[in-house]
Design a protein around this motif. Structure first.
Motif, PDB file in Angstrom:
ATOM      1  N   VAL A 182       0.692  -1.147   0.092  1.00  0.00           N
ATOM      2  CA  VAL A 182      -0.135   0.119   0.294  1.00  0.00           C
ATOM      3  C   VAL A 182       0.757   1.001   0.692  1.00  0.00           C
ATOM      4  O   VAL A 182       1.674   1.499   1.085  1.00  0.00           O
ATOM      5  CB  VAL A 182      -0.941   0.389   1.344  1.00  0.00           C
ATOM      6  N   PHE A 183       0.676   1.870  -0.790  1.00  0.00           N
ATOM      7  CA  PHE A 183       1.298   3.283  -1.263  1.00  0.00           C
ATOM      8  C   PHE A 183       0.736   4.945  -0.587  1.00  0.00           C
ATOM      9  O   PHE A 183      -0.688   4.945  -0.661  1.00  0.00           O
ATOM     10  CB  PHE A 183       2.405   3.664  -2.763  1.00  0.00           C
ATOM     11  N   VAL A 184       1.067   5.206   0.403  1.00  0.00           N
ATOM     12  CA  VAL A 184       0.163   6.648   1.200  1.00  0.00           C
ATOM     13  C   VAL A 184       0.997   7.277   0.397  1.00  0.00           C
ATOM     14  O   VAL A 184       2.429   8.311   0.872  1.00  0.00           O
ATOM     15  CB  VAL A 184       0.292   5.595   2.272  1.00  0.00           C
ATOM     16  N   THR A 185       0.871   8.662  -0.154  1.00  0.00           N
ATOM     17  CA  THR A 185       1.217  10.073  -0.761  1.00  0.00           C
ATOM     18  C   THR A 185       0.176  11.159   0.750  1.00  0.00           C
ATOM     19  O   THR A 185      -0.640  11.146   1.288  1.00  0.00           O
ATOM     20  CB  THR A 185       0.706  10.467  -1.429  1.00  0.00           C
ATOM     21  N   ASP A 186       1.795  11.952   1.079  1.00  0.00           N
ATOM     22  CA  ASP A 186       0.812  13.018   1.966  1.00  0.00           C
ATOM     23  C   ASP A 186       1.498  14.190   0.854  1.00  0.00           C
ATOM     24  O   ASP A 186       3.029  14.420   0.983  1.00  0.00           O
ATOM     25  CB  ASP A 186       2.164  13.053   3.202  1.00  0.00           C
ATOM     26  N   PRO A 187       0.077  14.848  -0.307  1.00  0.00           N
ATOM     27  CA  PRO A 187       0.912  16.328  -0.994  1.00  0.00           C
ATOM     28  C   PRO A 187       1.523  17.398  -0.420  1.00  0.00           C
ATOM     29  O   PRO A 187       1.843  17.787  -0.714  1.00  0.00           O
ATOM     30  CB  PRO A 187      -0.361  15.898  -1.613  1.00  0.00           C
ATOM     31  N   ASP A 188       0.681  17.578   1.052  1.00  0.00           N
ATOM     32  CA  ASP A 188       1.458  19.003   2.146  1.00  0.00           C
ATOM     33  C   ASP A 188       3.290  18.466   2.037  1.00  0.00           C
ATOM     34  O   ASP A 188       3.830  19.354   1.848  1.00  0.00           O
ATOM     35  CB  ASP A 188       0.788  18.664   3.025  1.00  0.00           C
ATOM     36  N   SER A 189       2.715  17.575   2.458  1.00  0.00           N
ATOM     37  CA  SER A 189       4.740  17.297   2.538  1.00  0.00           C
ATOM     38  C   SER A 189       5.619  16.954   1.710  1.00  0.00           C
ATOM     39  O   SER A 189       6.907  17.630   1.011  1.00  0.00           O
ATOM     40  CB  SER A 189       5.506  16.836   3.868  1.00  0.00           C
ATOM     41  N   GLY A 190       5.263  16.204   1.084  1.00  0.00           N
ATOM     42  CA  GLY A 190       5.854  15.525  -0.347  1.00  0.00           C
ATOM     43  C   GLY A 190       6.359  14.469  -0.081  1.00  0.00           C
ATOM     44  O   GLY A 190       6.585  13.771  -0.615  1.00  0.00           O
ATOM     45  N   LEU A 191       5.978  13.810   1.214  1.00  0.00           N
ATOM     46  CA  LEU A 191       6.091  12.321   1.662  1.00  0.00           C
ATOM     47  C   LEU A 191       5.530  11.130   0.839  1.00  0.00           C
ATOM     48  O   LEU A 191       4.183  11.518   0.466  1.00  0.00           O
ATOM     49  CB  LEU A 191       5.932  12.599   2.699  1.00  0.00           C
ATOM     50  N   ARG A 192       5.816  10.106   0.596  1.00  0.00           N
ATOM     51  CA  ARG A 192       5.401   8.734  -0.011  1.00  0.00           C
ATOM     52  C   ARG A 192       5.749   7.990   0.871  1.00  0.00           C
ATOM     53  O   ARG A 192       7.794   7.486   2.241  1.00  0.00           O
ATOM     54  CB  ARG A 192       4.823   8.263  -0.758  1.00  0.00           C
ATOM     55  N   TRP A 193       5.164   6.878   2.145  1.00  0.00           N
ATOM     56  CA  TRP A 193       5.187   6.189   2.260  1.00  0.00           C
ATOM     57  C   TRP A 193       4.875   4.272   1.630  1.00  0.00           C
ATOM     58  O   TRP A 193       3.753   4.665   0.944  1.00  0.00           O
ATOM     59  CB  TRP A 193       4.499   5.932   3.786  1.00  0.00           C
ATOM     60  N   MET A 194       5.787   3.395   1.441  1.00  0.00           N
ATOM     61  CA  MET A 194       5.317   2.210   1.535  1.00  0.00           C
ATOM     62  C   MET A 194       5.139   1.089   2.506  1.00  0.00           C
ATOM     63  O   MET A 194       5.791   0.576   2.455  1.00  0.00           O
ATOM     64  CB  MET A 194       6.381   1.431   0.405  1.00  0.00           C
ATOM     65  N   LEU A 195       4.207   0.901   2.163  1.00  0.00           N
ATOM     66  CA  LEU A 195       4.165  -0.612   3.596  1.00  0.00           C
ATOM     67  C   LEU A 195       2.963  -1.770   2.899  1.00  0.00           C
ATOM     68  O   LEU A 195       2.625  -1.902   2.086  1.00  0.00           O
ATOM     69  CB  LEU A 195       2.679   0.317   4.366  1.00  0.00           C
ATOM     70  N   THR A 196       3.541  -2.658   3.522  1.00  0.00           N
ATOM     71  CA  THR A 196       4.026  -4.122   2.955  1.00  0.00           C
ATOM     72  C   THR A 196       2.560  -4.646   3.372  1.00  0.00           C
ATOM     73  O   THR A 196       2.459  -4.324   4.611  1.00  0.00           O
ATOM     74  CB  THR A 196       5.020  -5.495   3.058  1.00  0.00           C
ATOM     75  N   ALA A 197       2.081  -6.005   3.113  1.00  0.00           N
ATOM     76  CA  ALA A 197       1.087  -6.410   3.824  1.00  0.00           C
ATOM     77  C   ALA A 197       1.771  -7.315   5.318  1.00  0.00           C
ATOM     78  O   ALA A 197       0.981  -7.049   6.405  1.00  0.00           O
ATOM     79  CB  ALA A 197       0.463  -7.763   2.930  1.00  0.00           C
ATOM     80  N   ARG A 198       2.765  -7.530   5.523  1.00  0.00           N
ATOM     81  CA  ARG A 198       3.224  -8.071   6.689  1.00  0.00           C
ATOM     82  C   ARG A 198       3.962  -6.619   7.792  1.00  0.00           C
ATOM     83  O   ARG A 198       3.058  -6.633   8.904  1.00  0.00           O
ATOM     84  CB  ARG A 198       4.320  -8.211   6.138  1.00  0.00           C
ATOM     85  N   ASP A 199       3.357  -5.655   7.181  1.00  0.00           N
ATOM     86  CA  ASP A 199       3.771  -4.155   8.178  1.00  0.00           C
ATOM     87  C   ASP A 199       2.258  -3.938   8.425  1.00  0.00           C
ATOM     88  O   ASP A 199       2.056  -3.868   9.302  1.00  0.00           O
ATOM     89  CB  ASP A 199       4.457  -3.037   7.048  1.00  0.00           C
ATOM     90  N   LEU A 200       1.341  -4.153   7.682  1.00  0.00           N
ATOM     91  CA  LEU A 200      -0.169  -4.260   7.546  1.00  0.00           C
ATOM     92  C   LEU A 200      -0.738  -4.748   9.137  1.00  0.00           C
ATOM     93  O   LEU A 200      -1.106  -4.069  10.443  1.00  0.00           O
ATOM     94  CB  LEU A 200      -0.638  -3.664   6.871  1.00  0.00           C
ATOM     95  N   ALA A 201      -0.247  -6.063   8.779  1.00  0.00           N
ATOM     96  CA  ALA A 201      -0.446  -6.502   9.565  1.00  0.00           C
ATOM     97  C   ALA A 201       0.568  -7.175  11.194  1.00  0.00           C
ATOM     98  O   ALA A 201      -0.537  -7.251  12.246  1.00  0.00           O
ATOM     99  CB  ALA A 201      -0.671  -8.598   9.200  1.00  0.00           C
ATOM    100  N   ALA A 202       1.370  -6.978  10.802  1.00  0.00           N
ATOM    101  CA  ALA A 202       1.479  -6.424  12.279  1.00  0.00           C
ATOM    102  C   ALA A 202       1.377  -5.388  13.535  1.00  0.00           C
ATOM    103  O   ALA A 202       1.266  -5.329  13.883  1.00  0.00           O
ATOM    104  CB  ALA A 202       3.454  -6.377  12.117  1.00  0.00           C
ATOM    105  N   PHE A 203       0.822  -4.369  12.615  1.00  0.00           N
ATOM    106  CA  PHE A 203       0.696  -2.953  12.963  1.00  0.00           C
ATOM    107  C   PHE A 203      -0.953  -2.766  13.797  1.00  0.00           C
ATOM    108  O   PHE A 203      -0.866  -2.631  14.597  1.00  0.00           O
ATOM    109  CB  PHE A 203       1.117  -2.012  11.969  1.00  0.00           C
ATOM    110  N   ALA A 204      -1.655  -4.012  13.069  1.00  0.00           N
ATOM    111  CA  ALA A 204      -2.532  -4.439  13.446  1.00  0.00           C
ATOM    112  C   ALA A 204      -2.962  -5.034  15.052  1.00  0.00           C
ATOM    113  O   ALA A 204      -3.383  -5.314  15.538  1.00  0.00           O
ATOM    114  CB  ALA A 204      -3.189  -5.180  12.384  1.00  0.00           C
TER     115      ALA A 204
END
Length: 118
Positions: A78-100
């Protein structure tokens, strides 16, 4: 006049009931919405959960500038974009499951309890 959709009804439910839980218990609010949709529309638990989860995501995302870039997402990332800062993040399914798991938050009221590693 057309019948309200599951999604619209779920959004209205969240608007009407968001402040009823002092602890802002998201899972409890979600469960109440699922029950409301099931009872009102006579749909399956799964259909009510899907509609409620999508509506909750839209409800909580209002006013948020960051967004999920669907053009870049896959089943594994999953790619998340913050247009205010110009930052982008990529989270894998593994990252998201670990976070949950870390949050111990079943995002679905019917989800089984999260097992703790140990």
């Amino acid at each position: 006049m057309s019948e309200p959709s599951l999604h619209d009804s779920a959004l209205r439910f969240f608007l009407s009931h968001q402040g009823e839980h002092l602890s802002h218990d998201r899972v409890r609010l979600l469960g109440r919405c699922v029950g409301h949709l099931s009872d009102t529309f006579g749909v399956s638990q799964r259909a009510a959960e899907d509609a409620a989860l999508l509506a909750l995501a839209e409800f909580e995302g209002r006013g948020q500038h960051a967004y999920i870039d669907l053009d870049r997402c896959t089943s594994f990332a999953v790619f998340v974009t913050d247009p205010d800062s110009g930052l982008r993040w990529m989270l894998t399914a593994r990252d998201l499951a670990a976070f949950a798991r870390q949050q111990r938050a079943p995002w679905s009221p019917a989800a089984p309890p999260v097992a703790r590693a140990g």
